[in-house]
Design a protein around this motif. Sequence first.
Motif, PDB file in Angstrom:
ATOM      1  N   ILE B 294       0.812  -1.317   0.032  1.00 54.80           N
ATOM      2  CA  ILE B 294       0.232  -0.121   0.173  1.00 54.80           C
ATOM      3  C   ILE B 294       0.941   1.370   0.102  1.00 54.80           C
ATOM      4  CG2 ILE B 294      -1.862   1.204   1.281  1.00 54.80           C
ATOM      5  CD1 ILE B 294      -2.642  -1.347   2.603  1.00 54.80           C
ATOM      6  N   ALA B 295       0.407   2.139  -0.981  1.00 49.43           N
ATOM      7  CA  ALA B 295       1.316   3.445  -1.059  1.00 49.43           C
ATOM      8  C   ALA B 295       0.341   4.464  -0.412  1.00 49.43           C
ATOM      9  CB  ALA B 295       1.441   4.003  -2.546  1.00 49.43           C
ATOM     10  N   VAL B 296       0.793   5.484   0.509  1.00 49.01           N
ATOM     11  CA  VAL B 296       0.105   6.033   1.343  1.00 49.01           C
ATOM     12  C   VAL B 296       0.179   7.821   0.845  1.00 49.01           C
ATOM     13  CG1 VAL B 296      -1.042   7.048   3.426  1.00 49.01           C
ATOM     14  CG2 VAL B 296      -0.063   4.668   3.190  1.00 49.01           C
ATOM     15  N   GLU B 297      -0.583   8.544   0.435  1.00 50.68           N
ATOM     16  CA  GLU B 297      -0.465   9.788  -0.011  1.00 50.68           C
ATOM     17  C   GLU B 297      -1.482  10.766   0.670  1.00 50.68           C
ATOM     18  OE1 GLU B 297      -0.636   9.585  -4.109  1.00 50.68           O
ATOM     19  OE2 GLU B 297      -3.103   9.648  -4.151  1.00 50.68           O
ATOM     20  N   PRO B 298      -1.041  11.946   0.717  1.00 55.67           N
ATOM     21  CA  PRO B 298      -2.016  12.885   1.250  1.00 55.67           C
ATOM     22  C   PRO B 298      -3.312  13.265   0.713  1.00 55.67           C
ATOM     23  CG  PRO B 298       0.155  14.046   0.569  1.00 55.67           C
ATOM     24  CD  PRO B 298       0.156  12.660   0.542  1.00 55.67           C
ATOM     25  N   ALA B 299      -4.549  13.194   1.097  1.00 58.25           N
ATOM     26  CA  ALA B 299      -5.689  13.637   0.298  1.00 58.25           C
ATOM     27  C   ALA B 299      -5.646  15.206  -0.364  1.00 58.25           C
ATOM     28  CB  ALA B 299      -6.987  13.457   1.161  1.00 58.25           C
ATOM     29  N   SER B 300      -4.777  15.824   0.177  1.00 59.78           N
ATOM     30  CA  SER B 300      -4.462  17.261  -0.502  1.00 59.78           C
ATOM     31  C   SER B 300      -3.588  17.313  -1.772  1.00 59.78           C
ATOM     32  CB  SER B 300      -4.066  18.038   0.542  1.00 59.78           C
ATOM     33  OG  SER B 300      -2.828  17.939   0.934  1.00 59.78           O
ATOM     34  N   CYS B 301      -2.891  16.089  -1.962  1.00 60.07           N
ATOM     35  CA  CYS B 301      -1.996  15.932  -3.008  1.00 60.07           C
ATOM     36  C   CYS B 301      -2.136  14.582  -3.627  1.00 60.07           C
ATOM     37  CB  CYS B 301      -0.677  16.423  -2.556  1.00 60.07           C
ATOM     38  SG  CYS B 301       0.553  16.619  -4.206  1.00 60.07           S
ATOM     39  N   PRO B 302      -3.061  14.288  -4.127  1.00 64.26           N
ATOM     40  CA  PRO B 302      -3.442  12.789  -4.590  1.00 64.26           C
ATOM     41  C   PRO B 302      -2.932  12.084  -5.749  1.00 64.26           C
ATOM     42  CG  PRO B 302      -5.650  14.174  -4.842  1.00 64.26           C
ATOM     43  CD  PRO B 302      -4.351  14.996  -4.392  1.00 64.26           C
ATOM     44  N   THR B 303      -1.616  12.271  -5.834  1.00 64.23           N
ATOM     45  CA  THR B 303      -1.016  12.038  -7.076  1.00 64.23           C
ATOM     46  C   THR B 303      -1.488  10.669  -7.725  1.00 64.23           C
ATOM     47  OG1 THR B 303       0.656  12.984  -6.281  1.00 64.23           O
ATOM     48  CG2 THR B 303       1.197  11.936  -8.040  1.00 64.23           C
ATOM     49  N   MET B 304      -1.480   9.549  -6.799  1.00 58.56           N
ATOM     50  CA  MET B 304      -1.613   8.117  -7.370  1.00 58.56           C
ATOM     51  C   MET B 304      -3.193   7.847  -7.408  1.00 58.56           C
ATOM     52  SD  MET B 304       1.546   6.375  -5.575  1.00 58.56           S
ATOM     53  CE  MET B 304       1.426   4.784  -6.456  1.00 58.56           C
ATOM     54  N   THR B 305      -3.901   8.544  -6.381  1.00 55.34           N
ATOM     55  CA  THR B 305      -5.151   8.053  -6.313  1.00 55.34           C
ATOM     56  C   THR B 305      -6.132   8.853  -7.242  1.00 55.34           C
ATOM     57  OG1 THR B 305      -5.454   9.486  -4.417  1.00 55.34           O
ATOM     58  CG2 THR B 305      -5.201   7.282  -3.933  1.00 55.34           C
ATOM     59  N   ARG B 364      -3.611   4.850  -1.227  1.00 57.54           N
ATOM     60  CA  ARG B 364      -4.557   5.257  -0.204  1.00 57.54           C
ATOM     61  C   ARG B 364      -4.447   6.631   0.162  1.00 57.54           C
ATOM     62  NH1 ARG B 364      -6.272   1.284   4.695  1.00 57.54           N
ATOM     63  NH2 ARG B 364      -5.870  -0.571   2.920  1.00 57.54           N
ATOM     64  N   ALA B 365      -5.473   7.435  -0.071  1.00 56.88           N
ATOM     65  CA  ALA B 365      -5.130   9.042   0.291  1.00 56.88           C
ATOM     66  C   ALA B 365      -5.809   9.128   1.861  1.00 56.88           C
ATOM     67  CB  ALA B 365      -5.610   9.802  -0.800  1.00 56.88           C
ATOM     68  N   VAL B 366      -5.039   9.944   2.627  1.00 56.47           N
ATOM     69  CA  VAL B 366      -5.569  10.253   3.901  1.00 56.47           C
ATOM     70  C   VAL B 366      -5.272  11.679   4.275  1.00 56.47           C
ATOM     71  CG1 VAL B 366      -4.952   8.060   4.977  1.00 56.47           C
ATOM     72  CG2 VAL B 366      -3.251   9.502   4.965  1.00 56.47           C
ATOM     73  N   GLU B 367      -6.200  11.953   5.165  1.00 53.51           N
ATOM     74  CA  GLU B 367      -6.364  13.623   5.598  1.00 53.51           C
ATOM     75  C   GLU B 367      -5.438  13.713   6.569  1.00 53.51           C
ATOM     76  OE1 GLU B 367     -10.476  14.192   6.072  1.00 53.51           O
ATOM     77  OE2 GLU B 367     -10.839  14.101   4.003  1.00 53.51           O
ATOM     78  N   GLN B 368      -4.993  15.417   6.672  1.00 47.20           N
ATOM     79  CA  GLN B 368      -3.610  15.320   7.806  1.00 47.20           C
ATOM     80  C   GLN B 368      -4.213  15.229   9.064  1.00 47.20           C
ATOM     81  OE1 GLN B 368      -1.789  19.034   6.748  1.00 47.20           O
ATOM     82  NE2 GLN B 368      -3.518  20.189   6.591  1.00 47.20           N
ATOM     83  N   THR B 369      -5.284  15.676   9.500  1.00 46.12           N
ATOM     84  CA  THR B 369      -5.795  15.577  11.018  1.00 46.12           C
ATOM     85  C   THR B 369      -5.610  14.025  11.458  1.00 46.12           C
ATOM     86  OG1 THR B 369      -7.937  15.769  10.545  1.00 46.12           O
ATOM     87  CG2 THR B 369      -6.924  17.769  10.950  1.00 46.12           C
TER      88      THR B 369
END
Lengths: 456, 456
Positions: B294-305, B364-369
């Motif tokens: 699983i690759a995890v990226e920020p929801a605010s910069c969702p390059t892969m998702t 997967r994109a996740v939110e920063q809080t």
Amino acid sequence: MAKSVPYKIYLTENELPRRWYNIRADMKEQPDPIINPGTGKPLTQEELSGLFCTELAAQEMNHTDAFIDIPKEVQAFYKMFRPSPVVRAYCLEKALGTPAHIYYKFEGSNTSGSHKLNSAAAQVYYAKKQGITHLATETGAGQWGTALSMACGFFDVDLKVYMVKVSAEQKPYRKAVMETFGANVIPSPSDTTEVGRKILQANPGTGGSLGCAISEAIETAMTTENCRYVLGSVLDHVVLHQSVIGLEAKAALEKYDIYPDIIIGCAGGGSNLGGLIVPFVRDKLTGKANPHIIAVEPASCPTMTRGRYAYDFGDLGGTTPLLKMYTLGAGFIPAANHAGGLRYHGMSPIVSKLYHDGLLDEARAVEQTKVFDAATLFAKHEGTLIAPESAHAVRVAIDEAIKCRETGEAKTILFGLSGTGYFDMAAYMDYRSGEMVDFVPSDEDLERGFASLPTV
Amino acid sequence: MAKSVPYKIYLTENELPRRWYNIRADMKEQPDPIINPGTGKPLTQEELSGLFCTELAAQEMNHTDAFIDIPKEVQAFYKMFRPSPVVRAYCLEKALGTPAHIYYKFEGSNTSGSHKLNSAAAQVYYAKKQGITHLATETGAGQWGTALSMACGFFDVDLKVYMVKVSAEQKPYRKAVMETFGANVIPSPSDTTEVGRKILQANPGTGGSLGCAISEAIETAMTTENCRYVLGSVLDHVVLHQSVIGLEAKAALEKYDIYPDIIIGCAGGGSNLGGLIVPFVRDKLTGKANPHIIAVEPASCPTMTRGRYAYDFGDLGGTTPLLKMYTLGAGFIPAANHAGGLRYHGMSPIVSKLYHDGLLDEARAVEQTKVFDAATLFAKHEGTLIAPESAHAVRVAIDEAIKCRETGEAKTILFGLSGTGYFDMAAYMDYRSGEMVDFVPSDEDLERGFASLPTV
């Protein structure tokens, strides 16, 4: 053929010490007792138990058990940030062109950034076990406060940290680290204590001092339900916990049949130095070995090299019990421009006694620009940006290695690298900009400090 | 009976990898070639050698050698800050009440605070070997700049770091660390380059951007005698060097007969994720194992998702070669309040290709809080204050461990803990004060980014 020594010697988890070493049980002469300034008599364990939790008061008074079990829960906590390696400074040796073998015990590989966590873990565990729900302490630069915050976060104990106001303002990030671990950080002086309110009234704009923060923490401990005070250095039980540094260092070197000729530690309150050297001093006491042990302190706060061996208070306000130690007098204030840590006026009673009796061979005072020269050289060649405190030990290790280059002797040097400098960059910036100056107190400056010594 | 697993698994020095793993040699389909935007044709190694030093250009093009020797000098440098342990997160498991076994590969135990040093060491060594005397790079948050400063200090190579001006002003201490290692840190845009002067003239008060800093670094490399440009992520040769992360993690787990069911890494430019996963993807390619990656990226910069798999420039100014990658378009700007790192618009071509081909199973994109919730929980129970970037991986590791609690499955989870957060406390403060908000770009926001994609 000697075994080839790796860059880093790690003990396995099974090789980690399961007992702390209490050097007092082996000392031929005991340090003089702690005195209750109210009665003028030796402090009792019961009296001490009002301020510190019971087990710590018992450890403070223990001079019979040479080894004290590290509780399983503390061992588990230690495994989060240990083993901490003994590192062979191959790259520094090469840069210096010295035949000396330089080793350092590195205690900075944890978020608190220093050895302070070794005692914080133990102190919070014992408090928790006793049912204590609140702790109070002070912090200056912030290493102790951070270590204690981590331990309180882990064991779920409420913590108030009185942080010297000027430090809290200059280091908001240090404060934020403590808060992230759940601590309540209060810039001192504050209006949360009577002593704080009095000081604020008398000195409205004051930036505070460690002496004032100690007084606020002690008042909080004494007036809060189910609360105790905790201290990060100086006292015997702290040196006891820190013996894990020396025990690990000795065990790691023994794996490669190495024994140091010279052992060097920086000395502020003495917990790091004491913890590093006690197992080696034991070898002196038993006649097994006789390494040359050097304590390094700042020239601007020369407790051991120019202080007196006398009873003194631990704080400026004179609210603590009296300790027999090398001291400049609680009224001694190091120069304001002193950036190198180790500002405490006194020295651990155990370390003081060992020095007084010649078991700690030498104390050396160094100037702070020379200390930062050493820190910068160390960073370039060994890749770690270290705390100004630790850089005192590095300075003398480099000096000794250079002597070896001149004499051709391949001495084995071990020094304690107590912590990292990631929150001390303001001092590094002063050094780089040339704004850092050296300061050596005059005899008159020292006399003013000695005038504050109590008559016992 | 299974061997009891310690808190930390360290490889011995002799067990450290002596070769990097080049997954391109094993991939059934190669990533599409880098394109020279001037000619529209695949970039040649010779063309690339003008910008990067020769050996790195060769590594960038190498798709035949599965293993590439780590030079002895780089191995020696690695020993200064390695082995980096695989840690069993026993305390976090207990806090979560999960039957899952959680492991993390910790790359933060060095002054640069992250895995970036793995590639910095290699890149500076090759430059030095070629006789290159000057290097130029850019840095945003500062991790790459710090790592490169350390390597340049060690190998004695002159370094100019163009640091995004707003970051240099917000993080004076980060800048001071780089300077302590001897780097020349220049807030960007600056008047030291033509492109910098142009931008300053057009936008007098600008705080700069990574795109602008890249352009200044490239101009400096192209116009300075005996100078090359170096990059800390994205490119194949960086993923090659970072394979040391995955190789060590795999070797450490194998000592205890452990193989992960789930592997999690945070993804910005992709070097940390790529380095962690490539040895495990090899097992997928050979049919030996099939872990869920699983690759995890920020929801605010969702390059892969939410990005497109397309050719794009690496920088905002469009001065770099074109890379086939998942991208939001070089013109995409993450929300200003985004504190969690991983702001890059694109993704390593190797990682992109693995994802496109299903060898990287999930993004997967996740939110920063939520990311800082995880970081705070991790600090309390595992004792390390981690980088916001790394906390993305922790977030998903915790989510997967909680799923295991619900299903009762004792899955083995491995995640990459790429670095520490000691210079990211401003973000932790925003989080604690409640000022941190989440931001998810709208489809219209994304369309504006995609509109900047070049037509190839």
